[in-house]
Design a protein around this motif. Structure first.
Motif, mmCIF file in Angstrom:
data_model
loop_
_atom_site.group_PDB
_atom_site.id
_atom_site.type_symbol
_atom_site.label_atom_id
_atom_site.label_comp_id
_atom_site.label_asym_id
_atom_site.label_seq_id
_atom_site.Cartn_x
_atom_site.Cartn_y
_atom_site.Cartn_z
ATOM 1 N N GLY A 1 93.265 48.513 67.150
ATOM 2 C CA GLY A 1 93.403 48.543 65.557
ATOM 3 C C GLY A 1 94.736 48.780 64.990
ATOM 4 N N ILE A 2 94.611 49.877 63.879
ATOM 5 C CA ILE A 2 95.804 50.362 63.505
ATOM 6 C C ILE A 2 96.637 51.026 64.476
ATOM 7 C CG2 ILE A 2 96.549 52.276 61.851
ATOM 8 C CD1 ILE A 2 95.908 49.713 60.268
ATOM 9 N N GLY A 3 95.913 51.720 65.327
ATOM 10 C CA GLY A 3 96.384 52.418 66.364
ATOM 11 C C GLY A 3 97.185 51.563 67.421
ATOM 12 N N ALA A 4 96.896 50.295 67.757
ATOM 13 C CA ALA A 4 97.526 49.345 68.471
ATOM 14 C C ALA A 4 98.998 48.985 67.609
ATOM 15 C CB ALA A 4 96.742 48.098 68.490
ATOM 16 N N MET A 5 98.993 49.010 66.155
ATOM 17 C CA MET A 5 100.250 48.688 65.482
ATOM 18 C C MET A 5 101.098 49.837 65.735
ATOM 19 S SD MET A 5 99.111 47.128 61.976
ATOM 20 C CE MET A 5 97.596 45.836 61.741
ATOM 21 N N VAL A 6 100.709 50.931 65.871
ATOM 22 C CA VAL A 6 101.495 52.321 65.933
ATOM 23 C C VAL A 6 101.878 52.341 67.531
ATOM 24 C CG1 VAL A 6 101.624 54.808 66.132
ATOM 25 C CG2 VAL A 6 100.194 53.535 64.408
ATOM 26 N N ALA A 7 100.990 51.943 68.465
ATOM 27 C CA ALA A 7 101.345 52.078 69.746
ATOM 28 C C ALA A 7 102.605 50.867 70.070
ATOM 29 C CB ALA A 7 100.210 51.541 70.644
ATOM 30 N N TYR A 8 102.199 49.626 69.388
ATOM 31 C CA TYR A 8 103.477 48.656 69.378
ATOM 32 C C TYR A 8 104.686 49.166 68.843
ATOM 33 C CZ TYR A 8 105.910 44.118 69.352
ATOM 34 O OH TYR A 8 106.779 43.317 69.373
ATOM 35 N N ALA A 9 104.813 49.724 67.846
ATOM 36 C CA ALA A 9 105.888 50.217 67.164
ATOM 37 C C ALA A 9 106.707 51.207 67.880
ATOM 38 C CB ALA A 9 105.671 50.821 65.874
ATOM 39 N N CYS A 10 105.833 52.142 68.493
ATOM 40 C CA CYS A 10 106.578 53.181 69.445
ATOM 41 C C CYS A 10 107.306 52.803 70.541
ATOM 42 C CB CYS A 10 105.380 54.005 70.212
ATOM 43 S SG CYS A 10 105.762 55.617 70.543
#
Length: 297
Positions: free
Chosen positions: A114-123
């Motif tokens: 979810g939102i965490g996947a977006m953060v993981a991708y951005a990381c």
């Protein structure tokens, strides 16, 4: 909720095994809460909305047999600090980079939903020197296709109609409507996205409602959505991700995720998690564990 026992993160962490502890770290100007346990190479887990680190409860004991597992309440979530700003996924990715270094690691594997996947991708996009491998669970990073979601679905449009994206863009009203009542939207989101409603129990839903009931918590989680325009602009500026990437998705979303991740990464594999919809971590933990074992090990 006022008449019920307050469920603490310490109690939840202890329920997973003796090695798990609930801790805090000051990184990138924000206080993050995380639960960690196990020994081995670090694996950082980032949850989605409307959940907390508890989303990964069914995976963490098994993962801890091979990894130091670190399940994080991202900025604005759960017991983590809820600042007024910094909810751009690029900023939140820096939170995770600094947390990895704070914990004494140069690099770590990262997984997000979810939102965490977006953060993981951005990381992975912004800090490839820190991310060993990255798993993206059922949510690609937001891009300009989000501008095409209709406010009113046409007859015959396949559900779900993502009205909550617009709702969470509104300032102040969500916390006025949902303070002390977040269980309603939690039950709604799980109701439209679970093949087996019992996969997320009443107790689990109480944990999540407790985390989102306060006006400050609601205001913070809407911040994840209210930065979408900047997130879209940031995504357009990213080069293709060179970090090895795994995508996990359920049936109808599988083909889209395969196309999107292949276009944005140079070393990508995508696997389908059957018998689930959005909340595949909680609904199909064994399948997710098998995919993680094959990828991260």
């Amino acid at each position: 909720m006022s008449t019920e026992h307050t469920i603490t993160d310490q109690e939840l962490a202890a329920s997973l095994g003796d090695t798990f502890t609930s801790e805090f770290a000051e990184v990138n100007g924000v206080r993050l809460h995380y639960v960690s346990g196990g020994e081995g190479p670090p694996l950082v887990l980032l949850p989605g909305w409307p959940e907390t680190w508890w989303e990964y409860r069914k995976l963490m004991p098994a993962l801890a047999e091979r990894h130091r597992v670190i399940a994080v309440d991202i900025r604005g979530m759960g017991a983590s600090e809820k600042p007024e700003s910094g909810f751009e996924k690029k900023t939140m990715a820096r939170d995770i980079k600094e947390l990895i270094h704070h914990l004494g690691y140069e690099r770590a594997a990262v997984a997000g939903h979810g939102i965490g996947a977006m953060v993981a991708y951005a990381c992975a996009a912004n800090h490839p020197e820190v991310v060993e491998k990255v798993a993206i669970l059922n949510t690609t990073h937001i891009d300009d296709s989000y501008y095409d979601f209709p406010m009113v679905p046409r007859p015959g449009d396949a559900p779900p109609h993502r009205w909550w994206l617009a709702f969470n863009q509104v300032r102040e009203l969500p916390e006025q409507l949902l303070a002390g009542r977040s269980r309603h939207i939690i039950d709604y989101m799980f109701g439209i996205s679970l093949v087996n409603p019992d996969a997320i129990t009443d107790f689990d839903r109480r944990v999540y409602a407790q985390a989102y009931d306060a006006p400050g918590a609601i205001r913070a989680c809407t911040g994840w959505f209210q930065t979408y325009q900047q997130d879209i602009a940031d995504f357009a500026s990213y080069p293709r991700v060179t970090v090895e990437m795994l995508g996990l998705a359920y049936g109808p979303f599988f083909a889209y995720m395969e196309k999107a991740l292949t276009a944005s990464g140079t070393n990508v594999r995508v696997a389908e998690i059957k018998g689930s919809r959005n909340y595949l971590v909680e609904e199909q933990p064994e399948a997710v564990l098998a995919a993680f074992a094959d990828f991260f090990n």
